[in-house]
Design an enzyme around this catalytic site. Structure first.
Site, short mmCIF file in Angstrom:
data_model
loop_
_atom_site.label_atom_id
_atom_site.label_comp_id
_atom_site.label_asym_id
_atom_site.label_seq_id
_atom_site.Cartn_x
_atom_site.Cartn_y
_atom_site.Cartn_z
N ALA A 136 0.89 -1.16 0.00
CA ALA A 136 0.00 0.00 0.00
C ALA A 136 0.92 1.20 0.00
CB ALA A 136 -0.91 0.00 1.22
N LYS A 137 0.36 2.30 -0.33
CA LYS A 137 1.20 3.48 -0.46
C LYS A 137 2.01 3.75 0.80
CE LYS A 137 -1.06 6.94 -1.45
NZ LYS A 137 -1.74 8.16 -1.80
N ARG A 138 1.37 3.45 1.95
CA ARG A 138 2.06 3.79 3.19
C ARG A 138 3.33 2.97 3.39
NH1 ARG A 138 -2.44 1.14 4.37
NH2 ARG A 138 -2.35 -0.77 5.62
N GLY B 73 5.37 2.55 0.95
CA GLY B 73 6.32 3.04 -0.04
C GLY B 73 6.15 2.43 -1.42
#
Ligand code: GLU
Length: 281
Positions: free
Chosen positions: A240-242, A244
């Site tokens: 997920a974006k969190r 990276g």
């Protein structure tokens, strides 16, 4: 056999990453392999988290990957009255109760053993009276609902799974801030769009028990499911974006070749050595 119809159903709450690309490719290719249709549905009932600007980026990302979809793009925020009809039907069947709990109250009352999925503790199930002018959600009384339809099964690929919706507790079907929850909207839409094969990540495996039950309660057709592996980091963390993971839009805008990326994902050649497919969570 009826023609195959699959869908990709992203929520426009952020930018798509490689995990979304992998999922969209699975659903798209399943339809194309069977000379079926591949539909695109934007799941934007969560007004607080959905952003219209993400929708354009999602369409651009999918086109960049070389994926084509059939028919109009459907947006859940335009279909709220359909969910209300289904909700009223379930309420008339005596299967729903209003829930006034705040998140904090639920967290406090929660006694789930460590590691187990937290279930709603049932605080509002037996309220003597309910003031519906106060903000409330609608929950499914799971025990009553399961008793009404009896034992159910569903197919995940070649496997026959015994449905176990009780393990999901009294799920929310309409939220305080939205006339439908994910569970209700996805069940209504999969039926309305004639989806025969739900191809999606294994993170939604447990939700399928609930969807199968709702189909039985609402007399809706039952599709086949194909839950695919999720891409995770080597540390097991979901992509997920969190964590990276690069957004597809970033790769697209810097000029990477989208179709080549899609072919690498199809071949199991994940573009970053730190990304691996993982079954289960
Ligand atoms: N909208 C959901 C998500 O973005 C997917 C729903 C589904 O495939 O059933 O996670």
């Amino acid at each position: 056999m009826d023609p195959v119809v699959t869908r990709f159903a992203p929520s426009p709450t952020g930018r798509l990453h490689l995990g979304h690309a992998y999922s969209a490719i699975q659903a798209h290719d399943h339809a194309r392999r069977h000379e079926g249709r591949f539909l695109l549905r934007i799941e934007d009932i969560d007004r607080t988290r959905s952003r219209p600007e993400h929708i354009g980026a999602i369409l651009a990302d999918l086109a960049w990957l070389g994926l084509t979809w059939d028919g109009e793009v459907v947006q859940q925020s335009h279909r709220l009255s359909l969910y209300t009809v289904a909700l009223e039907r379930l309420r008339d069947m005596g299967l729903l109760y209003p829930c006034f709990c705040t998140r904090a109250e639920i967290a406090e009352a929660m006694s789930a053993p460590h590691g187990a999925a937290p279930l709603y503790p049932g605080t509002c199930r037996t309220l003597a009276s309910a003031d519906l002018s106060r903000p409330h959600a609608w929950r499914l009384d799971m025990t009553v609902a399961v008793a009404r339809v009896g034992a159910l099964e569903w197919r995940d690929g070649d496997r026959v799974i015994a449905a176990d919706p009780l393990a999901q507790g009294d799920v929310v079907l309409a939220r305080k801030d939205a006339p439908a929850s994910y569970h209700l909207a996805v069940t209504v839409d999969d039926a309305a769009q004639g989806i025969t094969d739900v191809v999606r990540g294994v993170d939604l495996f447990d939700a399928t028990h609930v969807h199968r039950l709702l189909q039985a309660l609402l007399d809706l057709p039952v599709p086949r499911w194909h839950h695919h592996a999720l891409l995770t980091g080597t540390d097991g963390e979901r992509l997920a974006k969190r964590h990276g993971a690069p957004a597809l839009a970033t790769l697209r805008e810097r000029g990477d070749a989208g179709r080549a990326l899609a072919d690498r994902l199809r071949a199991g050649d994940f573009p970053n050595a730190a990304i691996i497919p993982t079954f289960g969570l």
